[in-house]
Design an enzyme around this catalytic site. Sequence first.
Site, PDB file in Angstrom:
ATOM      1  N   HIS A  18       0.842  -1.208   0.000  1.00  0.00           N
ATOM      2  CA  HIS A  18       0.000   0.000   0.000  1.00  0.00           C
ATOM      3  C   HIS A  18       0.874   1.254   0.000  1.00  0.00           C
ATOM      4  O   HIS A  18       0.637   2.209  -0.731  1.00  0.00           O
ATOM      5  CB  HIS A  18      -0.877   0.073   1.261  1.00  0.00           C
ATOM      6  CG  HIS A  18      -1.865  -1.042   1.435  1.00  0.00           C
ATOM      7  ND1 HIS A  18      -1.901  -1.816   2.562  1.00  0.00           N
ATOM      8  CD2 HIS A  18      -2.856  -1.482   0.643  1.00  0.00           C
ATOM      9  CE1 HIS A  18      -2.882  -2.701   2.461  1.00  0.00           C
ATOM     10  NE2 HIS A  18      -3.484  -2.524   1.306  1.00  0.00           N
ATOM     11  N   LYS A  42     -18.167  -6.857   8.780  1.00  0.00           N
ATOM     12  CA  LYS A  42     -16.831  -7.444   8.693  1.00  0.00           C
ATOM     13  C   LYS A  42     -16.112  -7.322  10.036  1.00  0.00           C
ATOM     14  O   LYS A  42     -16.229  -6.306  10.717  1.00  0.00           O
ATOM     15  CB  LYS A  42     -16.042  -6.666   7.620  1.00  0.00           C
ATOM     16  CG  LYS A  42     -15.206  -7.556   6.720  1.00  0.00           C
ATOM     17  CD  LYS A  42     -14.769  -6.789   5.494  1.00  0.00           C
ATOM     18  CE  LYS A  42     -13.388  -7.173   5.054  1.00  0.00           C
ATOM     19  NZ  LYS A  42     -12.936  -6.434   3.882  1.00  0.00           N
ATOM     20  N   ARG A  91      -1.862  -6.268  -8.443  1.00  0.00           N
ATOM     21  CA  ARG A  91      -0.797  -7.243  -8.186  1.00  0.00           C
ATOM     22  C   ARG A  91      -0.801  -8.373  -9.210  1.00  0.00           C
ATOM     23  O   ARG A  91       0.234  -8.739  -9.733  1.00  0.00           O
ATOM     24  CB  ARG A  91      -0.977  -7.853  -6.782  1.00  0.00           C
ATOM     25  CG  ARG A  91      -0.593  -6.930  -5.678  1.00  0.00           C
ATOM     26  CD  ARG A  91      -1.121  -7.409  -4.354  1.00  0.00           C
ATOM     27  NE  ARG A  91      -2.576  -7.306  -4.324  1.00  0.00           N
ATOM     28  CZ  ARG A  91      -3.306  -7.423  -3.240  1.00  0.00           C
ATOM     29  NH1 ARG A  91      -2.737  -7.714  -2.097  1.00  0.00           N
ATOM     30  NH2 ARG A  91      -4.607  -7.276  -3.286  1.00  0.00           N
ATOM     31  N   SER A 129      -2.455  -8.050   3.033  1.00  0.00           N
ATOM     32  CA  SER A 129      -2.753  -7.856   4.451  1.00  0.00           C
ATOM     33  C   SER A 129      -3.195  -9.155   5.109  1.00  0.00           C
ATOM     34  O   SER A 129      -2.923  -9.382   6.287  1.00  0.00           O
ATOM     35  CB  SER A 129      -3.862  -6.816   4.626  1.00  0.00           C
ATOM     36  OG  SER A 129      -3.430  -5.560   4.179  1.00  0.00           O
TER      37      SER A 129
END
Length: 153
Positions: A18, A42, A91, A129
């Site tokens: 990030h 979440k 990515r 992450s």
Amino acid sequence: MNKVALFPGSFDPITKGHESIILRAIPLFDRIIVAIGVNVEKNYFFPLEKRMNWIRKVFKEYPSIEVITYEGLTVDLCKSLDVRYILRGLRTSADFEFERSIGQMNKMMLPGLETVFLLTTPEHTALNSSIVRDIIRNGGDASQFVPDQVDLI
Ligand code: ADP
């Protein structure tokens, strides 16, 4: 023209991936708003306050970067802040497929919005992450994967 980009994500926690995307986007935009999305359904690993303070610490020398939190749709936030660019990192091809759908649907909902993608640098491609969280959960040392200012303990 004042070019403002929104960089949305969970940042649970912020990683060197990030950090790299944000740093590389600094010359492209007058302002970058790092927006931590809060989804009430979440469960996050790190508290919101902590995630926000880490990001503030990482970019404290960069006046064009600010950090906010938000609930709800990213397009609604863009509309309310009058932001026309969303910044995302790419990515893998899986990222691309996922991001294409979101980016195209966001544009249908807010036609003036453009999603700007930066390719991840090779050394950050494997970083995410969720693996960082797994390492921490299992008592490992994940410090090499997060910015120097992030104190995971
Ligand atoms: P989300 O909760 O949507 O998965 P993340 O916090 O994981 O959000 O990521 C936010 C943005 O950061 C996404 O555009 C993602 O592609 C990008 N990103 C995440 N990890 C990396 C990395 N290692 N290198 C470059 N970009 C990354």
